[in-house]
Design a protein around this motif. Structure first.
Motif, mmCIF file in Angstrom:
data_model
loop_
_atom_site.group_PDB
_atom_site.id
_atom_site.type_symbol
_atom_site.label_atom_id
_atom_site.label_comp_id
_atom_site.label_asym_id
_atom_site.label_seq_id
_atom_site.Cartn_x
_atom_site.Cartn_y
_atom_site.Cartn_z
ATOM 1 N N VAL A 207 -5.850 -38.972 -18.011
ATOM 2 C CA VAL A 207 -5.229 -39.829 -19.030
ATOM 3 C C VAL A 207 -5.743 -41.225 -18.753
ATOM 4 C CG1 VAL A 207 -3.068 -40.667 -20.031
ATOM 5 C CG2 VAL A 207 -3.164 -38.393 -19.021
ATOM 6 N N GLU A 210 -4.299 -44.351 -22.273
ATOM 7 C CA GLU A 210 -3.460 -43.585 -23.211
ATOM 8 C C GLU A 210 -4.235 -42.578 -24.072
ATOM 9 O OE1 GLU A 210 -0.514 -43.968 -21.533
ATOM 10 O OE2 GLU A 210 0.317 -43.524 -23.505
ATOM 11 N N VAL A 212 -6.202 -38.696 -23.703
ATOM 12 C CA VAL A 212 -6.357 -37.544 -22.802
ATOM 13 C C VAL A 212 -7.774 -37.016 -22.938
ATOM 14 C CG1 VAL A 212 -5.445 -35.260 -22.219
ATOM 15 C CG2 VAL A 212 -3.930 -36.989 -23.142
ATOM 16 N N LEU A 224 -2.009 -34.022 -27.420
ATOM 17 C CA LEU A 224 -0.976 -33.264 -26.696
ATOM 18 C C LEU A 224 -0.048 -32.609 -27.710
ATOM 19 C CD1 LEU A 224 0.006 -35.617 -23.737
ATOM 20 C CD2 LEU A 224 -1.562 -33.699 -23.721
ATOM 21 N N SER A 328 2.367 -46.675 -18.399
ATOM 22 C CA SER A 328 2.716 -45.267 -18.178
ATOM 23 C C SER A 328 3.625 -45.115 -16.957
ATOM 24 C CB SER A 328 1.465 -44.411 -18.050
ATOM 25 O OG SER A 328 0.612 -44.944 -17.091
ATOM 26 N N LYS A 352 1.651 -40.900 -22.483
ATOM 27 C CA LYS A 352 1.002 -39.586 -22.351
ATOM 28 C C LYS A 352 1.344 -38.978 -20.991
ATOM 29 C CE LYS A 352 -1.594 -39.281 -26.133
ATOM 30 N NZ LYS A 352 -1.122 -40.390 -26.916
ATOM 31 N N GLN A 355 4.711 -37.420 -21.013
ATOM 32 C CA GLN A 355 4.669 -36.198 -21.835
ATOM 33 C C GLN A 355 4.134 -35.042 -21.003
ATOM 34 O OE1 GLN A 355 2.956 -38.224 -25.448
ATOM 35 N NE2 GLN A 355 3.479 -36.242 -26.325
#
Ligand SMILES: Nc1ncnc2c1ncn2[C@@H]1O[C@H](COP(=O)(O)OP(=O)(O)OP(=O)(O)O)[C@@H](O)[C@H]1O
Length: 641
Positions: A207, A210, A212, A224, A328, A352, A355
């Motif tokens: 990540v 932000e 992936v 995601l 994050s 992310k 998540q």
């Protein structure tokens, strides 16, 4: 929190130790009280036998507490650039760490002021702890539970340069948790391979800012999504892995693709969060022939370092990265807070990273957090922050984890197949046994025959074989040995067979004889032809005079028929069996194969008679592959003209 002031330290005989002594005494008193209470309760309610069993089982399950996140702390050695700074971290015992806050060097009024705080974790590792020690204490049990179909997550948390990547990945000489976990996983699978089928799939993502990204086959950013299995990155490549070496290679490949940048705080700072996921599928048949299907997922996460803007570079990209990393990690801390406080809404969607960690933090996953800290008081702020969040994470209560297990009924057709396989296996076993018996019989017979063959007086039935022709002797001997013995020494039932074989051998012997006489005849013809040719050559050489006469030493030299071949066209009539090997005219300088093939080519002069293989191939007159075969040009007859 114990705070010692200057006034306080004045009266104390050992100023720096007194607050701890007070604390220790309080702790002792409390422990005593607690034990007394416990004793009272026990005498009141003696423990049931069942409880004892459960307690014992729990002890056996060891460190991994099913209902909370396990938190470990690792202190790294002091770095070169921190030389001269004071050490503010002390490992008190295997699960307690003490953080000291020294007063600033220029704060002369409070120079001797010392504050500190004790933190308790599941285990604390000093700067001398080995990678293996860290792995076996923190993660090895998680790997075991993954094999039983549970999910597990290990993540490292800490400031930039605190040793997260060292703990997770390590170096070639001392591999980290990721590498040790995979090695352990494969060795455990190997020992259990006899009782079921294990399939290992692997993915590696990062990540970064932000977004992936797939680390093994990088491409577009991934999205995601949440499905039955939890949060998944759509389009992420899942590699089927068969061995540790293969996984290591993929890991190395992924690490090469990972975003790292030198910052002021760390030369190889990871600017992204890296997630390695290993899925272990396990299939086995139970007694009722149902398929038991278990899936365990192990996530190994190396987080990017939390940092202050000043600690890293001020360049735009770096500061943007830093802001995203901090964002994050801030989202992670809010999730931890919400989980500890038992809130209904947990803000996983804020980043992310959270998540991706949703399963690990709030789900049914066994989670291990390793907090990495620096011992230097230069990083006091970051260390305090890390220890604070690690201490908070310890309080997260999570749901008990169940194994992801399905019972798949076997379809009727498959049952038939299984039955068939079992029958075939049985048949196979019987056939193998029969074969073994036959082999034994054969060995016996061979032993008997050997004994008979070596006996000094062979029986009269074998007389025709006693003088086989010399050219075929060894083979015949080998072939006839068993038949000869069979005919003489075996039971009456096999005697007929022996007679048959004797007949065959006789016919073969006759055939060999006729073949031999034919060969003799051919030899005679051949030598006659050679004699004729030699005579003709001698005549011609006498006629042609000078060259051959001058070479009076011809007799001494090795003269081949080819080197003095006559010009006469009729030579063709003198074909010997080796006519294919005719040589050029005697006047012509002896040429090599390449000269011969080049003789017709217009460009030979230009090449000074030298010809390359490619040149030969470009000849239009014949197929190149044929030209490359010695003798082809000669058959065309070009050089004879
Ligand atoms: N336990 C340890 N033993 C020896 N060296 C260590 C240890 N921990 C860290 N180091 C060294 O400290 C340096 C920084 O460590 P590392 O890169 O792992 O930090 P990090 O927390 O991953 O940093 P970032 O978040 O910036 O990526 C490295 O040179 C590493 O080799």
């Amino acid at each position: 929190m114990p705070v010692s002031t200057r006034s306080h330290t004045k009266n104390a005989p050992i100023p720096q130790q007194q607050p701890h002594q007070c604390l220790k005494e309080k702790l002792k008193a409390l422990t005593l009280l607690y034990e007394q209470q416990n004793l009272k309760n026990r005498s009141f309610n003696p423990p049931k036998q069942e409880d004892n069993v459960v307690a014992k089982k729990k002890k056996k399950l060891s460190l991994v507490d099913e209902n909370r996140i396990m938190v470990f702390v690792r202190v790294r050695p002091i770095a070169k650039k921190e030389a001269g700074s004071r050490c503010c971290v002390r490992i008190v015992n295997h699960c307690e760490v003490y953080l000291t806050e020294f007063a600033a060097q220029d704060d002369y009024l409070r120079l001797k002021r010392v504050r500190g705080r004790h933190f308790t974790f599941d285990a604390c590792f000093s700067d001398s702890a080995t990678q293996q020690e860290v792995y076996s204490t923190s993660t090895s049990e998680l790997v075991e539970s993954v094999l039983q179909g549970k999910n597990g997550t290990v993540f490292c948390y800490g400031a930039t340069g605190a040793g997260k990547t060292y703990t997770m990945l390590g170096t070639v000489e001392s591999p980290g948790v990721m590498v040790l976990a995979i090695k352990d996983l494969f060795s455990k699978i190997r020992t259990r391979s006899c009782d079921g089928n294990h399939v290992v799939h692997l993915s590696y993502l990062e990540v970064y800012n932000e977004t992936v990204r797939d680390l093994i086959s990088p491409g577009r950013p991934l999205v995601l999504r949440e499905d039955k299995q939890g949060i998944v990155a759509a389009g992420l490549t899942q590699y089927r892995a068969y061995s540790t070496d293969e996984v290591m290679a993929l890991l190395q490949q992924g690490n090469r693709n990972r975003t790292t940048e030198p910052t002021r705080a760390n030369e190889t700072s990871s600017r992204s969060h890296a997630v390695l996921q290993v899925m272990v599928e396990y299939r086995v048949r139970d007694a009722a022939m149902n398929i038991v299907h278990r899936v365990g997922k192990l996530s190994l996460i190396d987080l990017a370092g939390s940092e202050r803007a000043l600690a890293t570079d001020q360049r735009t990209l770096r500061s943007l990265e830093g802001a995203n990393i901090n964002r994050s990690l801030l989202a992670l801390s809010s999730c931890i807070n919400a989980l500890v406080e038992g809130k209904k809404h947990i803000p996983y969607r804020n980043s992310k990273l959270t998540q991706l960690l949703k399963d690990s933090l709030g789900g049914t996953c066994n989670t291990v957090m390793i907090a990495n800290i620096s011992p230097s008081n230069l990083s006091f702020g970051e260390t305090q922050n890390t220890l604070h969040w690690a201490d908070r994470a310890k309080e997260i209560r999570k749901k008990a984890s169940d194994a992801n297990e399905d019972l798949l009924p076997v379809p009727e057709t498959e049952i038939d197949q299984v039955k068939l396989v079992l029958e075939l296996q049985k048949e196979n076993r019987e056939l193998r046994m029969q074969l073994a018996r036959k082999q034994q019989q054969l060995l016996k017979l061979q032993a008997q025959s050997l004994a008979a063959y070596s006996s000094p007086t062979p029986p009269s039935g074998s007389s025709f074989l006693s003088t086989p022709p010399t050219s075929v002797q060894p083979n015949e001997k080998r072939r006839t040995r068993p038949s000869f013995l069979t005919a003489t020494y075996l039971t009456p039932e096999t005697k007929n067979k022996g007679d048959e074989i004797t007949f065959t051998v006789r016919t073969l012997y006759q055939k060999v004889k006729t073949l031999e006489s034919e060969i003799e005849k051919m030899k005679k013809d051949h030598s006659l032809q050679i004699k004729q040719k030699d005579n003709i050559i001698r005549d011609l050489s006498q006629k042609s005079g000078k060259k051959v006469a001058a070479a009076g030493e011809v007799g001494n030299r090795v003269v081949t028929r080819s080197s003095i071949r006559p010009k006469d066209e009729n030579i063709g009539e003198l074909k010997s069996p080796s006519h294919r090997f005719q040589s050029p005219l005697p006047k012509v300088k002896k040429r090599s194969f390449w000269d011969i093939t080049a003789a017709n080519s217009p460009s030979v002069a230009a090449l000074n008679g030298r010809k390359t293989r490619s040149h030969v191939i470009s000849e239009p007159t014949a197929h190149p592959s044929m030209l490359l075969q010695p003798g082809f040009a000669r058959q065309k007859g070009n050089i004879w003209k």
